[in-house]
Design an enzyme around this catalytic site. Structure first.
Site, short mmCIF file in Angstrom:
data_model
loop_
_atom_site.label_atom_id
_atom_site.label_comp_id
_atom_site.label_asym_id
_atom_site.label_seq_id
_atom_site.Cartn_x
_atom_site.Cartn_y
_atom_site.Cartn_z
N CYS A 28 -9.97 38.80 66.28
CA CYS A 28 -9.98 39.25 67.66
C CYS A 28 -11.41 39.23 68.14
O CYS A 28 -12.34 39.06 67.36
CB CYS A 28 -9.42 40.67 67.80
SG CYS A 28 -7.70 40.85 67.29
N GLY A 54 -9.29 34.75 69.64
CA GLY A 54 -7.95 35.26 69.87
C GLY A 54 -7.35 34.60 71.09
O GLY A 54 -7.92 34.68 72.17
N ASN A 134 -11.72 44.98 66.69
CA ASN A 134 -11.65 43.74 65.93
C ASN A 134 -11.71 44.10 64.46
O ASN A 134 -12.65 44.74 64.00
CB ASN A 134 -12.83 42.83 66.30
CG ASN A 134 -13.00 41.63 65.39
OD1 ASN A 134 -14.10 41.17 65.16
ND2 ASN A 134 -11.90 41.13 64.86
N GLY A 135 -10.70 43.68 63.71
CA GLY A 135 -10.67 43.98 62.29
C GLY A 135 -9.27 44.37 61.86
O GLY A 135 -8.28 44.05 62.54
N TYR A 274 -16.18 29.23 59.73
CA TYR A 274 -15.22 28.79 60.74
C TYR A 274 -15.09 29.70 61.95
O TYR A 274 -15.08 29.21 63.08
CB TYR A 274 -13.84 28.64 60.07
CG TYR A 274 -12.73 28.28 61.03
CD1 TYR A 274 -12.68 27.04 61.65
CD2 TYR A 274 -11.71 29.20 61.33
CE1 TYR A 274 -11.66 26.72 62.53
CE2 TYR A 274 -10.69 28.87 62.21
CZ TYR A 274 -10.67 27.63 62.81
OH TYR A 274 -9.66 27.31 63.68
#
Length: 497
Positions: A28, A54, A134-135, A274
């Site tokens: 995210c 996301g 995020n996580g 990536y």
């Protein structure tokens, strides 16, 4: 190994798939602005720059001041589809705003439910509160069961809501202190941006697994998952938010606190491989330059006689450049990506479905015909994309196809904010390198070593097995935080067991 020494199975049955589905999914992205007259406009632009993190849904929350208070818009789909109109931005007035782009890593899988789209909002006794995360919380199931038993009523399936309920039960007065209480119960990875009526809070977990940076644009302060999203609004990069740090932004400036037990940082090394955009700088390292150095390491570790180095676009491009520079083999764009095809393309027939990969990727026949081609990609997950692309390159007349991967074999799932297939669905978890080469039907296959990846990330001596410098669990099975929910479910046995 060349085609003369080994003749691979060059013709494999075609089947429908999307080449982007054979990647580890982005987690995210979070973005917050404090002190800009049109903060939501800044956030919308920032989320555009974080779209790669996301692509299922996006949301923005803003605070205008009383009596109107908080306004929130949450939509499914891309940022450009929902947050580019004047009407939407007009509905989000105020000088404080935060936003989130989402791919589901916890909660509903497949189709995203609008109830799980962040930011989440709650009313505490002290006032309204919005949060974007995020996580992934690895003990969310246990926390959720405990909270429900004690009377909490959940409105979403997102693990982030556990933080909200834990905060609601804290006896502390301020939102920051309540958040500290909540996060001391949480296990896993998190970069969080939260907002009250007058303050913005940014915090990273003690291991610093997920990224978070601080920037400034004039009098406005900005928190972002990546530095590239500062550039889009002309903001200055100030610094990374440190692992275990909480920053509290108010009209008095930025206050820094370290409320958690110190830990040795374990930043996600796959961000460099990536996830992050190549024009970002994270942890003092240029993502682009790090990926180029991975290609250099790969060329040193896995040379091959070839005529052409070709990236699998777009994530393999920097590593392919580094491989070409180190090996002296010419680089060329042997595969072209169509940037204008979205995930919602209608596939009306079996024939069209079997052409799905060609909608996004097409081989440059004039470049690869008759050549011994080295394809450079960032990773192999299930292997479906690698097989299909290999077929396309051979169909275009290539004499040989060699595959070089700019990461070690992905053998373990991630539980820290990345949607990874179960272990048994990861190609490298079920096959040796030689078996993978046969399965993919390429003339040779090599991955960069874990030590080579570390060297590319600036650790000259390679990985310290006693105290790894990064989170590399997807390659090593060495989880810095035990994924307790999965273990309790009996769905994971750790490498050390």
């Amino acid at each position: 190994m060349t085609g003369d020494a080994h003749t691979p199975d060059r013709r494999l049955p075609s089947h429908p798939f999307d080449p982007d589905d054979d990647k580890l999914r982005e987690e995210c992205g979070v973005y917050g602005v404090f002190g800009a007259p049109d903060a939501a406009s800044f956030v919308a632009l920032g989320l555009h720059a974080l779209q790669h993190r996301g692509q299922e849904a996006a949301g923005v929350a803003a605070h205008e001041g009383e009596p109107n208070g908080f306004n929130i818009v949450r939509r499914l789909g891309h940022v450009r589809d929902s947050f580019t109109t004047a009407e939407v931005i007009k509905a989000l007035p105020g000088r404080l705003a935060l936003g989130h782009v989402r791919y589901s890593t916890a909660g509903a899988k497949g189709a995203t439910a609008i109830r799980d789209v962040q930011p989440l909002y709650a009313e505490f006794a002290q006032g309204g509160f919005a949060i974007a995360h995020n996580g992934n919380i690895v003990n969310a199931d246990a926390l959720r069961a405990e909270l429900i038993e004690r009377g909490s009523i959940f409105q979403s399936s997102s693990d982030t809501e556990c933080i909200v309920h834990l905060m609601a039960r804290s006896i502390q007065r301020s939102a920051a202190e309540r958040m500290k209480d909540a996060l001391r119960r949480v296990e896993g990875a998190y970069s969080i941006i939260a907002m009250t009526r007058s303050k913005m809070i940014g915090v990273r977990d003690p291991l610093g697994v997920r990224p978070l940076v601080l920037g400034r644009a004039g009098d406005a302060w900005i928190l972002s998952s990546e530095s590239c999203a500062l550039d889009i609004v002309g903001a200055e990069f100030v610094r990374d938010v440190a692992p275990g740090e909480m920053v509290i932004i108010s009209d008095d400036g930025v206050e820094s606190q370290f409320p958690f037990q110190p830990s040795k940082p374990r930043f996600c090394v796959f961000e460099y491989v990536y996830f992050s955009r190549p024009d970002s700088v994270i942890g003092g390292l240029s993502v682009y330059e790090t990926r180029r150095r991975i290609g250099v390491e790969l060329a040193r570790e896995a040379p091959v006689e070839a005529d052409l180095i070709c990236p699998v676009p777009d994530s393999g491009t920097p590593a392919a450049i580094g491989y070409s520079q180190e090996s002296g083999v010419p680089y060329a764009m042997g595969i072209i990506r169509n940037q204008y095809v979205g995930r919602t393309f209608i596939e009306p027939s079996e024939q069209i479905r079997n052409m799905g990969v060609r909608l996004k990727l097409n081989v440059n026949r004039a470049v690869v015909a008759g050549k011994r081609v080295v394809l450079v990609d960032d990773s192999v997950v299930r292997g479906t994309t690698s097989r299909k692309i290999k077929e396309m390159v051979l169909d275009a007349g290539a004499a040989e196809v060699h595959l070089r991967i700019a990461s070690p074999p992905t053998t373990w799932p991630c539980f820290y904010g990345v949607d990874t297939p179960d272990k048994e669905k990861l190609l490298a978890a079920t096959m040796s390198e030689e078996e993978m080469r046969d399965h993919l039907g390429v003339d040779s296959l090599r991955f960069v070593s874990l030590d080579g990846l570390y060297r590319a990330c600036g650790v000259a001596e390679g990985r310290d097995d006693r105290a790894p410098q990064f989170c590399d669990a997807c390659f090593s099975g060495d989880y810095p935080v035990a994924p307790s929910d999965r273990i309790a479910q009996g769905r994971l046995k750790l490498a050390a067991e």
